[in-house]
Structure formats: C-alpha cells, structure tokens
Design a protein around this motif. Structure first.
Motif, PDB file in Angstrom:
ATOM      1  N   ALA A 185      -2.764 -28.181   5.167  1.00  9.52           N
ATOM      2  CA  ALA A 185      -3.127 -27.451   3.950  1.00  9.52           C
ATOM      3  C   ALA A 185      -2.101 -26.359   3.622  1.00  9.52           C
ATOM      4  N   ASP A 186      -1.414 -25.853   4.619  1.00  9.22           N
ATOM      5  CA  ASP A 186      -0.523 -24.706   4.400  1.00  9.22           C
ATOM      6  C   ASP A 186       0.851 -25.069   3.879  1.00  9.22           C
ATOM      7  N   HIS A 187       1.232 -26.289   3.945  1.00  9.27           N
ATOM      8  CA  HIS A 187       2.621 -26.570   3.577  1.00  9.27           C
ATOM      9  C   HIS A 187       2.752 -27.913   2.857  1.00  9.27           C
ATOM     10  N   THR A 188       3.840 -27.996   2.092  1.00  3.66           N
ATOM     11  CA  THR A 188       4.078 -29.240   1.368  1.00  3.66           C
ATOM     12  C   THR A 188       4.682 -30.260   2.324  1.00  3.66           C
ATOM     13  N   THR A 189       4.551 -31.525   2.006  1.00  2.08           N
ATOM     14  CA  THR A 189       5.195 -32.529   2.861  1.00  2.08           C
ATOM     15  C   THR A 189       6.691 -32.564   2.540  1.00  2.08           C
ATOM     16  N   SER A 190       7.441 -33.078   3.501  1.00  2.00           N
ATOM     17  CA  SER A 190       8.904 -33.018   3.343  1.00  2.00           C
ATOM     18  C   SER A 190       9.408 -33.990   2.273  1.00  2.00           C
ATOM     19  N   GLY A 191       8.694 -35.067   2.009  1.00  2.00           N
ATOM     20  CA  GLY A 191       9.187 -36.088   1.076  1.00  2.00           C
ATOM     21  C   GLY A 191      10.545 -36.562   1.549  1.00  2.00           C
ATOM     22  N   SER A 192      11.512 -36.629   0.625  1.00  3.12           N
ATOM     23  CA  SER A 192      12.849 -37.009   1.107  1.00  3.12           C
ATOM     24  C   SER A 192      13.730 -35.757   1.227  1.00  3.12           C
ATOM     25  N   ALA A 193      13.085 -34.577   1.339  1.00  2.00           N
ATOM     26  CA  ALA A 193      13.791 -33.294   1.544  1.00  2.00           C
ATOM     27  C   ALA A 193      14.913 -33.141   0.512  1.00  2.00           C
ATOM     28  N   SER A 194      16.151 -32.902   0.962  1.00  3.76           N
ATOM     29  CA  SER A 194      17.225 -32.779  -0.031  1.00  3.76           C
ATOM     30  C   SER A 194      17.944 -34.118  -0.202  1.00  3.76           C
ATOM     31  N   ASP A 195      17.274 -35.175   0.214  1.00  7.63           N
ATOM     32  CA  ASP A 195      17.734 -36.550  -0.026  1.00  7.63           C
ATOM     33  C   ASP A 195      19.135 -36.828   0.521  1.00  7.63           C
ATOM     34  N   PHE A 196      19.423 -36.212   1.661  1.00  7.08           N
ATOM     35  CA  PHE A 196      20.742 -36.409   2.274  1.00  7.08           C
ATOM     36  C   PHE A 196      20.975 -37.889   2.603  1.00  7.08           C
ATOM     37  N   TRP A 197      19.898 -38.554   2.971  1.00  5.15           N
ATOM     38  CA  TRP A 197      19.998 -39.971   3.364  1.00  5.15           C
ATOM     39  C   TRP A 197      20.659 -40.796   2.247  1.00  5.15           C
ATOM     40  N   ASN A 198      20.292 -40.494   0.978  1.00  9.33           N
ATOM     41  CA  ASN A 198      20.856 -41.267  -0.141  1.00  9.33           C
ATOM     42  C   ASN A 198      22.039 -40.572  -0.807  1.00  9.33           C
ATOM     43  N   GLN A 199      21.971 -39.244  -0.878  1.00  9.89           N
ATOM     44  CA  GLN A 199      23.003 -38.534  -1.654  1.00  9.89           C
ATOM     45  C   GLN A 199      24.095 -37.949  -0.762  1.00  9.89           C
ATOM     46  N   TYR A 200      24.295 -38.529   0.407  1.00  4.11           N
ATOM     47  CA  TYR A 200      25.219 -37.911   1.366  1.00  4.11           C
ATOM     48  C   TYR A 200      26.635 -37.770   0.814  1.00  4.11           C
ATOM     49  N   LYS A 201      27.042 -38.719  -0.044  1.00  6.09           N
ATOM     50  CA  LYS A 201      28.437 -38.650  -0.554  1.00  6.09           C
ATOM     51  C   LYS A 201      28.624 -37.385  -1.373  1.00  6.09           C
ATOM     52  N   LEU A 202      27.614 -37.092  -2.180  1.00 16.08           N
ATOM     53  CA  LEU A 202      27.702 -35.892  -3.022  1.00 16.08           C
ATOM     54  C   LEU A 202      27.839 -34.630  -2.145  1.00 16.08           C
ATOM     55  N   TYR A 203      27.036 -34.575  -1.066  1.00 16.50           N
ATOM     56  CA  TYR A 203      27.094 -33.395  -0.182  1.00 16.50           C
ATOM     57  C   TYR A 203      28.440 -33.297   0.521  1.00 16.50           C
ATOM     58  N   ILE A 204      28.930 -34.434   0.976  1.00 13.55           N
ATOM     59  CA  ILE A 204      30.209 -34.424   1.702  1.00 13.55           C
ATOM     60  C   ILE A 204      31.344 -34.052   0.738  1.00 13.55           C
ATOM     61  N   ASP A 205      31.257 -34.551  -0.494  1.00 16.18           N
ATOM     62  CA  ASP A 205      32.271 -34.188  -1.498  1.00 16.18           C
ATOM     63  C   ASP A 205      32.253 -32.677  -1.737  1.00 16.18           C
ATOM     64  N   LEU A 206      31.054 -32.118  -1.865  1.00 19.60           N
ATOM     65  CA  LEU A 206      30.959 -30.666  -2.107  1.00 19.60           C
ATOM     66  C   LEU A 206      31.515 -29.884  -0.917  1.00 19.60           C
ATOM     67  N   ALA A 207      31.221 -30.350   0.282  1.00 21.96           N
ATOM     68  CA  ALA A 207      31.741 -29.664   1.476  1.00 21.96           C
ATOM     69  C   ALA A 207      33.272 -29.660   1.453  1.00 21.96           C
ATOM     70  N   ARG A 208      33.831 -30.805   1.103  1.00 23.30           N
ATOM     71  CA  ARG A 208      35.304 -30.881   1.046  1.00 23.30           C
ATOM     72  C   ARG A 208      35.860 -29.961  -0.037  1.00 23.30           C
ATOM     73  N   GLN A 209      35.184 -29.991  -1.206  1.00 21.74           N
ATOM     74  CA  GLN A 209      35.660 -29.115  -2.305  1.00 21.74           C
ATOM     75  C   GLN A 209      35.580 -27.637  -1.920  1.00 21.74           C
ATOM     76  N   ALA A 210      34.650 -27.326  -1.017  1.00 26.66           N
ATOM     77  CA  ALA A 210      34.511 -25.923  -0.580  1.00 26.66           C
ATOM     78  C   ALA A 210      35.445 -25.613   0.588  1.00 26.66           C
ATOM     79  N   GLY A 211      36.349 -26.513   0.896  1.00 26.58           N
ATOM     80  CA  GLY A 211      37.371 -26.229   1.904  1.00 26.58           C
ATOM     81  C   GLY A 211      36.938 -26.488   3.337  1.00 26.58           C
ATOM     82  N   MET A 212      35.762 -27.091   3.525  1.00 22.41           N
ATOM     83  CA  MET A 212      35.307 -27.322   4.908  1.00 22.41           C
ATOM     84  C   MET A 212      36.083 -28.497   5.508  1.00 22.41           C
ATOM     85  N   ASN A 213      36.192 -28.461   6.844  1.00 27.56           N
ATOM     86  CA  ASN A 213      36.809 -29.592   7.540  1.00 27.56           C
ATOM     87  C   ASN A 213      35.875 -30.127   8.630  1.00 27.56           C
TER      88      ASN A 213
END
Ligand code: IFM
Length: 403
Positions: A43-71
């Motif tokens: 009752a106290d919390h929402t279910t995770s669902g697909s959270a931030s959908d890393f499973w499907n949108q991983y390319k977008l996250y990895i692209d952003l990490a690279r654009q932010a200079g991460m290695n």
C-alpha cells in the motif's frame, strides 16, 4: 586547506552507476516482484513497472553517458532473469546483457558489472534465500554461467553490492524481502555465506586481466562528544549497515575496494538506553539531500585514506550521489566529492575511478520512485528520460580533472 586540482590519468573511470531491478523494473522471476504484489508494504509504494526502461532504452542511456564525457558505466545483471528456474539459465537474458555490454564498448564505455545487487530469484527466495544451505553453490553456478557468456566482454566485476545494508534492511529491520526479522544467529550465518560466496566467486572471476571486488557501503562515522578520545572509541564501534568488517573477512580476495559513499553519520551518547545512538540525518536542509542524508564531501577523503591504510589496495568509487529532485545540489555535490578524492590521490591513494549514483532516476527499493538520484530524470508518465543540467556539468568536471 589546499584543494587544488589533481589531474587523474586517462585510464581513470568516469561514469555513473545503476542496478538491474532499479532501472529495469521488476521481472516475474524475482523476489521483489512478489514483494511488490504481496508484501506487507504494497500500500505504501508504487510498483516498479519497467522503472526507467533501461532494458529497452539502453542505447539512449549509453549515448547520453558518452555525450556527457563518461568512459565507464556500472550496471548489474539480474540473477532472476538469467537463472529463472533452478538449474535453468536463460540464453535470451544473457544475449540481451551481452548486447548492452557490446553497445557500451562500441561507445567507448567500459562496463563495470555487478553480479548481485540485493535481488534473488523467486525459486531461491522460496527456499530461504541466502539462508538455504545450497545458496552459495546456486550463486556460483550463476556466476560461472554469466562469466562463460560475458567473460570475454567484461574486465571489471563486482560480486556483491553492500552486503551489510542488505543484512540490515532484509533481516534485521525486515523491510525488504523476506520482510521478517531474524535472530542474530541467522543474520551471522547469512553474512558468512555472503563472504564465502564472494571468495569463491572471486576464484572464478580472477584472471590476470580482470579486476574483481565488492561495492562496500561505508559511512563517515563521527563521534559527537566533546572528548576526542571518546569520539575515537565511538567511531570504532561496529555500526549498523556498514561494510568494514565484511571487507576485513574478504581482504585476500579483492583486486580493488569498491566504495559506495553517501553520508556522514553522527554518533552520540545518551544517559538512557541504548546509550549510543547513530544518525545520518542532517539538521540543515541546505546541507542534506531530499532524503535528509547529511552531505559531507570530506568523508570520501577520510574513508579512502583509511581504506588505503588498512588494505593497501586501489579504490574504485562504485557509488556516490544524492536524492535531489530539483537538481539544485548535485553539481556542487559532485565537484566537492571529486575535489576531496583528488586530495586523497595527491596524498598517494590509488583512485581508479568515480561512478556517480545514479545515471538515471531509479526505484529506491521500499521508497519507490519518489527519491530522485539521477543525472538523467525519468518522466515516468511519458516514460521519457530527460537529462538534468548536472549531467552536462559532470561533463565539465570530467574535462577539468582529466589529464
Ligand atoms: O539505490 C541505492 C543502491 O541500490 C545501493 N546503494 C545506495 C543507493 C542509494 O540509496
């Protein structure tokens, strides 16, 4: 005090961290999936669902990490996805993780892979989880399979995340699955099993090229009396949810120490039981996070110095961050922590990298989606990741500190 810059070498790992359940969401095979549906706290919390959908949108996250200079980027494998039934391993899940890692490499992002970040396959949880006498051999079978499938793509491994936090939340407080409090005897058995699981997994993973460790949660314990000697004693007491003693028991099976650093903990004494109390909640909202955690950048330096003295191993910052929905404090938080880290580097501590927690807003376990830890915000209504200003500020910090 001189906090002038140390320039970290090109090999320094600059990145951000995530864990599977927290960014992929629950999956039908994991104990958190059942907890979300049947747990006492549903009752106290929402279910995770697909959270931030890393499973499907991983390319977008990895692209952003690279654009932010991460290695570099820290992800975890979900044991339950990889090993959904006893003795059965999912080629599909392993292939998908392989694709995520390949894409990281393609973008020049070094994968740092955690094998266990709090969640268990349901079938093992139903047998008692880490209390089950075969839990270590089940874990090792999973480690061997993951290593066989991904070993040629991964050099940096983290076997376990924050064992003591897990023991405290799951078995002492009982707010995480299995949501029961356990006798100290059982908690000690689980702790020893986790240490054994790490040591044996280390033997599977350790090669000349690999770097294997755990991610240890350590606070900056600070005695709050007016008597320095008493403060030292208070700081020496074994605090709850802190991994110092765990590190000691695995010290011969680590190539580096992974440090998750978040806050300072005030230790006070009182005249009534329990006489000693500890709190990491700051009084001043300007110097604490949305969760009230006291922001204390100097702590990262103090802990690195102490780790260096005790273990003489290089240190990788595997997590460091804060819940800050308005993104008002994150940039300064990173600047200050990196600056203290640089000071430790100048004084001879080998620092391998800094992985900020988190790359994107994550499901914060029993607290659900409200705490916002991400350099990237997640718009959960539209399921759309939106970079925060601190993501680009992090890019500047990386540039400033890189040789
Ligand atoms: O979100 C957690 C993570 O799973 C483990 N370390 C602390 C983070 C923030 O609470």
């Amino acid at each position: 005090m001189d906090l002038a810059m140390t320039v970290f070498p090109k090999s320094f790992l600059w990145g951000a961290a995530t864990s599977a359940y927290q960014v992929e969401g629950g999956n039908q095979w994991s104990d958190w999936w059942s907890w979300e549906r049947g747990g006492k706290r549903t009752a106290d919390h929402t279910t995770s669902g697909s959270a931030s959908d890393f499973w499907n949108q991983y390319k977008l996250y990895i692209d952003l990490a690279r654009q932010a200079g991460m290695n570099a980027m820290r992800i975890s494998l979900e044991w339950a996805r990889v090993n959904p039934e006893p003795g059965q391993f999912s080629e599909r899940a392993l292939k998908h993780y392989g694709e995520i890692i390949d894409y990281m490499r393609l973008q020049g992002i070094e994968p740092v892979v955690t094998l266990w970040h709090f969640t268990l396959p349901q079938w093992l949880a139903a047998k008692g989880g880490w209390l089950h006498r075969d839990s270590v051999s089940h874990f090792l079978a999973y480690v061997k399979t993951a290593h066989k499938a991904l070993g040629n793509k991964v050099q940096w491994w983290i076997t376990l995340n924050e064992p003591s936090v897990y023991l405290y939340e799951s078995y002492i407080l009982g707010v995480w699955p299995p949501e029961r409090t356990f006798a100290l005897w059982d908690v000690t058995r689980i702790r020893n099993r986790l240490a054994r699981a790490h040591t044996l997994a280390y033997r599977i993973l350790a090669t000349q090229h690999n770097q294997v460790g755990i991610a240890a949660n350590l606070f900056w314990d600070t005695g709050m009396t007016n008597i320095p000697f008493l403060n030292r004693i208070l700081e020496w007491l074994p605090p709850r949810g802190n991994d110092w003693s765990f590190l000691h028991s695995i010290k011969n099976s680590m190539d580096y120490v992974g440090l998750n650093y978040y806050f300072k903990q005030f230790i006070k004494i009182g005249l009534t039981p329990p006489f000693v109390s500890a709190s990491f909640l700051g009084k001043n909202p300007r110097t604490s996070s949305d969760l009230g955690w006291e922001i204390a950048p100097q702590g990262i330096y103090e802990i690195c110095k102490r780790l260096h003295k005790k273990f003489a191993l290089p240190i990788l910052i595997t997590e460091n961050g804060l819940a800050d929905a308005r993104d008002a404090k994150r940039t300064q938080f990173i600047k200050d922590h990196v600056s203290w880290l640089a000071k430790a580097g100048r004084e001879g501590v080998a620092i391998l990298g800094y992985l900020h927690w988190a790359l994107v807003d994550n499901v914060e376990w029993q607290l659900g989606k409200k705490p916002r830890f991400g350099l990237i915000a997640m718009d959960y209504e539209r399921m759309k990741p939106v970079p925060r200003q601190s993501l680009w500020a992090y890019k500047n910090i990386i540039e400033e500190y890189t040789a």
